[in-house]
Design a protein around this motif. Structure first.
Motif, PDB file in Angstrom:
ATOM      1  N   LYS A 284      38.017  38.937  45.785  1.00 14.66           N
ATOM      2  CA  LYS A 284      39.328  39.045  45.128  1.00 14.66           C
ATOM      3  C   LYS A 284      39.329  38.360  43.762  1.00 14.66           C
ATOM      4  O   LYS A 284      40.347  37.839  43.305  1.00 14.66           O
TER       5      LYS A 284
ATOM      6  N   PHE B  46      42.400  43.327  43.444  1.00 17.81           N
ATOM      7  CA  PHE B  46      43.069  42.104  43.018  1.00 17.81           C
ATOM      8  C   PHE B  46      42.828  41.886  41.527  1.00 17.81           C
ATOM      9  O   PHE B  46      41.758  42.213  41.008  1.00 17.81           O
TER      10      PHE B  46
ATOM     11  N   PRO C  95      47.448  41.781  42.768  1.00 16.29           N
ATOM     12  CA  PRO C  95      47.992  40.436  42.946  1.00 16.29           C
ATOM     13  C   PRO C  95      47.282  39.385  42.091  1.00 16.29           C
ATOM     14  O   PRO C  95      46.067  39.437  41.901  1.00 16.29           O
TER      15      PRO C  95
ATOM     16  N   SER D 199      42.549  35.985  42.659  1.00 15.48           N
ATOM     17  CA  SER D 199      43.147  35.222  43.760  1.00 15.48           C
ATOM     18  C   SER D 199      43.112  33.716  43.523  1.00 15.48           C
ATOM     19  O   SER D 199      43.256  32.933  44.464  1.00 15.48           O
TER      20      SER D 199
END
Length: 399
Positions: free
Chosen positions: A166, A200, A250, A203
């Protein structure tokens, strides 16, 4: 007590299977195009990526396979032009919807997205993929282990390239990003773009950054980490050209806080923004303690920085952290169309105008960076921080 707790954590991490600890739940792999290309992936590159699929050992799941089917149809036949299957024909109806959802994306862009998906799946299984070469644009530069850095059409793209993790930032990755920014500041590009590979954007910190290896004390490691962070944020503050974040998924922690130092932030509508500092017994960085209250207002900034509120892309845009939000289906196409247009503007005019806009704030930002780093260094050596990190990771290990 802090040193003892962190040593216990370090030992616990060595004894705990890596697969049992995750900062965030795994989500379905989504597909995003890579660095900008004039014509996307070629037919030859597309065919090469297709040949890599037989190397996969794991079933990526129906949603990923449907997306792959849609991209394949779009790449080979263009936009969906067939009637929708009957209501009871569930399988073909799902395939048709996957193809139809791609709208009018050009075939070359669909080929590029298909190549990127193959790279992401291969990386997730730890396989060496010649598809990665197929997906990379011309102008790629070597010398980075965790980044893909490309320069094309007046745009330097820095892509965090650890999709299986991520895009969690390791200490090595911090140093590579600093070097990439320094390199981009001196090259012939007009603008610089920052993005992530896979599903992603980033992260946050890699778990291994918190481990002790026995060669340094907690205090020594905190000092080294603080100096690395200071240098990392400074690279953004001092960057002379327009800097654009293309947030493809994210974003967590420092990947969120430094967004205030970018000139434009474009986000996928699937992106989220989360800064769980208090949960980990830490404090804000990336000049967010100054920029977020200024942009969002003190109350909203407190929700985000103190009380761990996770923002959707739309909420982040409403608060001024994000410039504009795009639908997932057209995100890459729309964003790169704009970026290529921006890259045709007079470069010196852009650079000098940015420096003029930022000149009044620059000294203030450096002072804020120093204050944040100094506080974090103290936090990292405190019992409260050590216990909070330990508690957080142990709770994740039980999931």
């Amino acid at each position: 007590m802090a040193a003892a707790t962190l040593r216990c954590y370090s030992l616990w991490r060595q004894l705990t299977p890596k697969s049992s600890v995750r900062l965030l739940p795994l989500s379905v792999v989504k597909i995003h195009t890579s660095a900008p290309r004039v014509m996307g992936a070629t037919v030859e590159q597309f065919e090469r990526a297709k040949s890599q699929l037989s190397m996969l050992q794991k079933d990526p799941g129906n949603q990923v396979k449907l997306k792959m089917y849609g991209l394949f149809k779009q790449a080979t036949q263009g936009p969906c032009n067939t009637p929708k299957p009957g209501m009871m024909d569930f399988v073909n109806k799902a395939k048709w919807e996957a193809w139809k959802s791609l709208g009018s994306i050009p075939q070359e862009d669909a080929r590029q997205q298909y190549c990127d998906l193959v790279v992401s799946l291969m990386d997730a299984e730890g396989l060496s993929s010649t598809a990665e070469t197929a997906a990379k644009p011309s102008g790629s530069t070597s010398g980075f282990n965790s980044l893909l850095v490309t320069t094309e059409d007046g745009i330097t793209t820095i892509k965090m390239n650890r999709p299986a993790k991520k895009n969690a930032i390791t200490n090595e990755m911090y140093n590579e990003i600093i070097a990439a920014l320094e390199q981009a500041a001196k090259d012939d590009s007009v603008i610089t773009v920052f993005t992530g590979a896979g599903d992603f954007y980033c992260s946050g910190n890699d778990l291994n950054n918190f481990q002790l290896d026995g060669t340094k004390s907690v205090e020594e490691k905190a000092k080294d980490g603080a100096e690395l962070l200071r240098k990392y944020v400074k690279a953004y503050i001092d960057f002379p050209k327009p800097l654009v974040a293309v947030v493809n998924g994210p974003a967590v922690g420092i990947s969120v806080t430094v967004l205030g130092l970018f000139d434009l932030v474009y986000a996928n509508d699937k992106a989220t923004f989360h800064t769980p500092f208090s949960q980990l017994g830490q404090s804000p960085e990336g000049c967010s303690s100054y920029i977020f209250p200024k942009v969002m207002g003190p109350a909203k900034a407190s929700e985000v920085l103190l009380f761990n509120k996770k923002l959707t892309a739309v909420q982040a845009c409403e608060l001024g952290l994000v410039t504009e939000v795009f639908p997932d289906s057209s995100f890459q196409t729309e964003v790169w169309r704009r970026l290529k247009a921006y890259a045709k503007l007079p470069p010196n005019s852009l650079k000098l105008s940015k420096q003029l806009i930022r000149s009044e704030e620059k000294a203030r930002l450096h002072a804020v960076n120093d204050a944040e780093v100094n506080l974090l260094r103290e936090r990292w050596t405190s019992d409260e921080c050590a216990n909070a990190i330990m508690s957080f990771f142990m709770s994740k290990a039980k999931l």
